[in-house]
Write a protein that holds these residues in place. Structure first.
Motif, PDB file in Angstrom:
ATOM      1  N   UNK A 152       0.818  -1.217   0.000  1.00  0.00           N
ATOM      2  CA  UNK A 152       0.000   0.000   0.000  1.00  0.00           C
ATOM      3  C   UNK A 152       0.849   1.264   0.000  1.00  0.00           C
ATOM      4  N   UNK A 153       1.879   1.292   0.849  1.00  0.00           N
ATOM      5  CA  UNK A 153       2.664   2.520   0.979  1.00  0.00           C
ATOM      6  C   UNK A 153       3.488   2.827  -0.260  1.00  0.00           C
ATOM      7  N   UNK A 154       3.935   1.808  -0.977  1.00  0.00           N
ATOM      8  CA  UNK A 154       4.707   2.081  -2.196  1.00  0.00           C
ATOM      9  C   UNK A 154       3.815   2.529  -3.348  1.00  0.00           C
ATOM     10  N   UNK A 155       2.499   2.591  -3.113  1.00  0.00           N
ATOM     11  CA  UNK A 155       1.609   3.250  -4.067  1.00  0.00           C
ATOM     12  C   UNK A 155       1.749   4.770  -3.965  1.00  0.00           C
ATOM     13  N   UNK A 156       2.265   5.235  -2.834  1.00  0.00           N
ATOM     14  CA  UNK A 156       2.475   6.678  -2.640  1.00  0.00           C
ATOM     15  C   UNK A 156       3.765   7.075  -3.364  1.00  0.00           C
ATOM     16  N   UNK A 157       3.694   8.044  -4.273  1.00  0.00           N
ATOM     17  CA  UNK A 157       4.870   8.375  -5.101  1.00  0.00           C
ATOM     18  C   UNK A 157       6.125   8.705  -4.301  1.00  0.00           C
ATOM     19  N   UNK A 158       5.995   9.513  -3.258  1.00  0.00           N
ATOM     20  CA  UNK A 158       7.174   9.919  -2.497  1.00  0.00           C
ATOM     21  C   UNK A 158       7.761   8.745  -1.711  1.00  0.00           C
ATOM     22  N   UNK A 159       6.896   7.852  -1.259  1.00  0.00           N
ATOM     23  CA  UNK A 159       7.375   6.652  -0.566  1.00  0.00           C
ATOM     24  C   UNK A 159       8.079   5.733  -1.562  1.00  0.00           C
ATOM     25  N   UNK A 160       7.499   5.577  -2.753  1.00  0.00           N
ATOM     26  CA  UNK A 160       8.131   4.749  -3.780  1.00  0.00           C
ATOM     27  C   UNK A 160       9.508   5.312  -4.145  1.00  0.00           C
ATOM     28  N   UNK A 161       9.606   6.652  -4.268  1.00  0.00           N
ATOM     29  CA  UNK A 161      10.896   7.263  -4.567  1.00  0.00           C
ATOM     30  C   UNK A 161      11.889   6.986  -3.447  1.00  0.00           C
ATOM     31  N   UNK A 162      11.427   7.090  -2.195  1.00  0.00           N
ATOM     32  CA  UNK A 162      12.307   6.826  -1.052  1.00  0.00           C
ATOM     33  C   UNK A 162      12.846   5.399  -1.123  1.00  0.00           C
ATOM     34  N   UNK A 163      11.975   4.466  -1.464  1.00  0.00           N
ATOM     35  CA  UNK A 163      12.400   3.065  -1.592  1.00  0.00           C
ATOM     36  C   UNK A 163      13.442   2.920  -2.701  1.00  0.00           C
ATOM     37  N   UNK A 164      13.164   3.499  -3.858  1.00  0.00           N
ATOM     38  CA  UNK A 164      14.094   3.387  -4.991  1.00  0.00           C
ATOM     39  C   UNK A 164      15.428   4.027  -4.645  1.00  0.00           C
ATOM     40  N   UNK A 165      15.385   5.185  -4.016  1.00  0.00           N
ATOM     41  CA  UNK A 165      16.601   5.914  -3.654  1.00  0.00           C
ATOM     42  C   UNK A 165      17.425   5.172  -2.598  1.00  0.00           C
ATOM     43  N   UNK A 166      16.758   4.319  -1.827  1.00  0.00           N
ATOM     44  CA  UNK A 166      17.460   3.587  -0.771  1.00  0.00           C
ATOM     45  C   UNK A 166      17.676   2.124  -1.144  1.00  0.00           C
ATOM     46  N   UNK A 167      17.933   1.906  -2.420  1.00  0.00           N
ATOM     47  CA  UNK A 167      18.386   0.601  -2.936  1.00  0.00           C
ATOM     48  C   UNK A 167      17.363  -0.524  -2.772  1.00  0.00           C
ATOM     49  N   UNK A 168      16.084  -0.181  -2.703  1.00  0.00           N
ATOM     50  CA  UNK A 168      15.071  -1.227  -2.570  1.00  0.00           C
ATOM     51  C   UNK A 168      14.970  -2.073  -3.833  1.00  0.00           C
ATOM     52  N   UNK A 169      15.246  -1.477  -4.997  1.00  0.00           N
ATOM     53  CA  UNK A 169      15.218  -2.255  -6.248  1.00  0.00           C
ATOM     54  C   UNK A 169      16.279  -3.347  -6.196  1.00  0.00           C
ATOM     55  N   UNK A 170      17.494  -2.981  -5.792  1.00  0.00           N
ATOM     56  CA  UNK A 170      18.573  -3.976  -5.679  1.00  0.00           C
ATOM     57  C   UNK A 170      18.191  -5.068  -4.690  1.00  0.00           C
ATOM     58  N   UNK A 171      17.543  -4.663  -3.582  1.00  0.00           N
ATOM     59  CA  UNK A 171      17.170  -5.639  -2.561  1.00  0.00           C
ATOM     60  C   UNK A 171      16.129  -6.624  -3.099  1.00  0.00           C
ATOM     61  N   UNK A 172      15.118  -6.111  -3.807  1.00  0.00           N
ATOM     62  CA  UNK A 172      14.083  -6.982  -4.368  1.00  0.00           C
ATOM     63  C   UNK A 172      14.694  -7.956  -5.373  1.00  0.00           C
ATOM     64  N   UNK A 173      15.588  -7.443  -6.200  1.00  0.00           N
ATOM     65  CA  UNK A 173      16.210  -8.319  -7.207  1.00  0.00           C
ATOM     66  C   UNK A 173      17.073  -9.399  -6.544  1.00  0.00           C
ATOM     67  N   UNK A 174      17.741  -9.044  -5.444  1.00  0.00           N
ATOM     68  CA  UNK A 174      18.550 -10.047  -4.745  1.00  0.00           C
ATOM     69  C   UNK A 174      17.656 -11.110  -4.119  1.00  0.00           C
ATOM     70  N   UNK A 175      16.457 -10.704  -3.692  1.00  0.00           N
ATOM     71  CA  UNK A 175      15.501 -11.665  -3.132  1.00  0.00           C
ATOM     72  C   UNK A 175      15.005 -12.622  -4.207  1.00  0.00           C
ATOM     73  N   UNK A 176      14.832 -12.121  -5.421  1.00  0.00           N
ATOM     74  CA  UNK A 176      14.428 -12.985  -6.542  1.00  0.00           C
ATOM     75  C   UNK A 176      15.532 -13.996  -6.840  1.00  0.00           C
ATOM     76  N   UNK A 177      16.765 -13.522  -6.770  1.00  0.00           N
ATOM     77  CA  UNK A 177      17.912 -14.385  -7.073  1.00  0.00           C
ATOM     78  C   UNK A 177      18.098 -15.459  -6.006  1.00  0.00           C
ATOM     79  N   UNK A 178      17.722 -15.142  -4.770  1.00  0.00           N
ATOM     80  CA  UNK A 178      17.887 -16.075  -3.654  1.00  0.00           C
ATOM     81  C   UNK A 178      16.709 -17.044  -3.626  1.00  0.00           C
ATOM     82  N   UNK A 179      16.918 -18.256  -4.071  1.00  0.00           N
ATOM     83  CA  UNK A 179      15.833 -19.218  -4.210  1.00  0.00           C
ATOM     84  C   UNK A 179      15.337 -19.763  -2.868  1.00  0.00           C
ATOM     85  N   UNK A 180      16.024 -19.422  -1.765  1.00  0.00           N
ATOM     86  CA  UNK A 180      15.590 -19.919  -0.459  1.00  0.00           C
ATOM     87  C   UNK A 180      14.414 -19.123   0.096  1.00  0.00           C
ATOM     88  N   UNK A 181      14.067 -18.012  -0.560  1.00  0.00           N
ATOM     89  CA  UNK A 181      12.952 -17.205  -0.063  1.00  0.00           C
ATOM     90  C   UNK A 181      11.634 -17.944  -0.224  1.00  0.00           C
TER      91      UNK A 181
END
Length: 596
Positions: free
Chosen positions: A299-328
């Motif tokens: 819900x919160x990442x639907x808010x533009x400024x929150x989404x920007x905060x996530x992107x600016x704080x390496x959340x994209x890299x974190x999500x991609x690393x979670x995809x790569x980690x098959x133990x999730x």
């Protein structure tokens, strides 16, 4: 013991002082469970207690009888005896009488006067405690709610004594599981909810925890959710997400419900929720994610400024690393990918707004979408600085690879959803979409075949959600001429979905996206005739034209392109073009006749 009770019994009909002395002596004996058994089995004595309590002729005597009944109510086995004597209903009437006295006192005194006396608060605490004990039985509790328990609690929340407020809250907490309770509170307007919000400022974890639980139960009703949203609770909730564990569990659930509204997402962002969510997301990576936290992240990442905060704080890299980690775990991965999808929606929207800002030479359209609009535009050269941000360019190829090899359909839906929002500016230097199609040629073809081919019975049919996301993606890719030339290889699958496997409905999303895909192919000379010559495709598009609205508009665009493109060598309309014009003309005349 029976003899002692028999000796005391006549005094209950004596003078006021004799009555008080008798009930006091009985109360002194009631510290022993064996005595309580004798009391509840003495029908005449219990009837006398009920009569004296209803008479309300002596405050001291009512207080002592209340204590006796409270002692009895602590034993669940005695609840049926209390029910036989209608103790719950009588206690509620006694409370209402006390509240009427409070109201009368308020009317005769100036503002700021303390309405409840200390004696009243102690007595009401005993009465509410009796009701609370009886409320262990849901059927009994529901009867009390129907007889007017909620307005009683609403008034009792105004008391000053901590234990009196706490028992009122606990009774309301039990009652708030019933829909009728929440509806009744909603009809009372903001009064009860405002008082609950005020109680969050009390420095007592138990009170705060009960209030948050009650507000959470109420938030299932939209009307109550709207009232809670107007209260100043957002900062308190965010501040306590890192506090006491008991508060944290309830607060996350309430914040999740409140975050369903845009105005609340704005308040939570201003209160600093984004920082907490980044930390919580990373700490939950390896675990089964709390469902309320999962919903809150999305819900919160639907808010533009929150989404920007996530992107600016390496959340994209974190999500991609979670995809790569098959133990999730699958649920955790799906949540993280939904967060990634919201971030991709934000980045795509940012590119559109940057183009608009450059065209208008005004950064106003970026306000509210990014924290610092000037950081995304080179004002001297009047160009976008989006590509230099490198939000996605290291991950697009990886997303393609994961999409084609993943066998979890729910995860693939989210992966394709992210890819739908990627643009050419999200690719690494020198890369184009057709380059990726060449790199993943075989894998992509196999993936599209097993997903889109309705006649492939070697695999289980895919859900419509995945097909829809995939067709949206193909529509985006087909805007590139080289990609569209490759995508004609799967055009037969699309034709089958469009003309056979899909039951068209007005404004249907899948039909609209297929028509957009056709429109892009019709724009390219190399691919337009594969659409025009598709078996039954033109007739299916004409059927969509009859639907009108968005679906009809999308069909009309395709048919206009067919008329423009299907030409003979001398420039006259071709066979298909004539057929389309004739059908469109007939449909237009039919509509005019109906209108007249």
């Amino acid at each position: 013991m029976d003899e002692s009770i028999e000796r005391l019994y006549p005094d209950l009909y004596g003078t006021p002082s004799e009555k008080v002395a008798a009930v006091t002596q009985v109360a002194s004996l009631c510290t022993d469970i064996r005595v309580l058994e004798h009391v509840v089995q003495h029908n005449q004595l219990m009837s006398a207690f009920v009569r004296l309590l209803e008479e309300d002729s002596n405050a001291e005597m009512s207080f002592i009888i209340g204590k006796i009944l409270l002692a009895i109510s602590t034993v669940a086995d005695f609840h049926q005896v209390l029910a036989n004597h209608r103790i719950g209903a009588i206690v509620m009437r006694v409370i209402e009488l006390e509240l009427n006295r409070v109201e009368h006192r308020l009317e005769t005194k100036s503002s700021g006067y303390c309405a409840f006396t200390t004696r009243q608060e102690h007595f009401l605490f005993i009465c509410l405690s009796i009701l609370h004990n009886l409320a262990d039985n849901n059927a009994t509790l529901r009867k009390m709610v129907k007889k007017g328990l909620i307005p009683i609690i609403g008034h009792c929340l105004q008391m000053n004594l901590g234990k009196s407020v706490m028992i009122s809250l606990r009774l309301l907490k039990l009652s708030s599981i019933f829909e009728e309770t929440v509806v009744e509170i909603a009809t009372q307007g903001q009064k009860v909810i405002s008082k609950l919000a005020d109680l969050l400022n009390v420095t007592c974890v138990n009170i705060q925890s009960d209030v948050i639980s009650i507000l959470f139960n109420m938030s299932f009703l939209d009307q109550c959710l709207d009232i809670i949203s107007k209260e100043e609770v957002h900062k308190f909730l965010v501040d306590n997400l890192r506090g006491e564990e008991e508060l944290n569990l309830h607060a996350v659930s309430l914040v999740y419900h409140l975050s369903s509204k845009h105005e609340n997402r704005q308040k939570f962002f201003a209160a600093g929720l984004s920082e907490y969510l980044i930390e919580a997301m990373k700490s939950e990576k390896k675990n089964e994610m709390n469902k309320a936290l999962a919903g809150l992240l999305v819900n919160m990442t639907l808010h533009p400024l929150c989404a920007e905060y996530f992107v600016r704080n390496c959340a994209v890299d974190f999500v991609m690393s979670a995809v790569h980690d098959e133990s999730n775990l699958d649920l955790t991965l799906q949540v993280l990918l939904k967060v990634g999808r919201n971030m991709s929606v934000w980045s795509r929207s940012l590119q559109c707004k940057l183009a608009q800002a450059l065209e208008d030479q005004d950064l106003a359209c970026l306000v509210g979408h990014v924290e610092n609009p000037a950081s995304y535009i080179d004002e001297t050269q009047q160009r976008s600085l989006y590509w230099e941000q490198n939000f996605w360019n290291a991950h697009v190829s990886f997303l393609w690879s994961c999409t084609f090899r993943c066998d979890n359909e729910d995860v693939v839906v989210e992966l394709v959803g992210i890819l739908n929002n990627m643009t050419i500016d999200d690719l690494s230097t020198g890369n184009q979409w057709h380059n990726l199609m060449e790199d993943y040629n075989s894998d992509m073809m196999q993936f599209l075949k097993r997903t889109l081919d309705p006649n492939d019975y070697s695999v289980a049919p895919c859900c419509d959600d995945l097909k829809l996301e995939l067709i949206v993606w193909l529509g985006e890719l087909s805007q590139d001429k080289d990609c569209s030339c490759w995508l004609v290889n799967v055009l037969d699958y699309i034709h089958r979905i469009f003309t056979q496997s899909f039951v068209r409905r007005k404004d249907d999303d899948m039909s609209i996206e297929i028509l957009f895909f056709y429109e892009q192919l019709l724009l390219h000379e190399e691919t337009r005739f594969q659409v025009i010559g598709g078996d039954g495709v033109i007739d299916a598009i004409l059927l969509c034209l009859e639907e009108g609205s968005i679906l009809g508009t999308a069909a009309a665009k395709c048919l206009i392109l067919v008329e423009d493109c299907d030409r003979n060598h001398d420039g006259s309309l071709g066979e298909v073009g004539c057929y389309v014009r004739e059908k469109r003309f007939a449909l237009t005349n039919e509509d005019e006749l109906l209108d007249s």
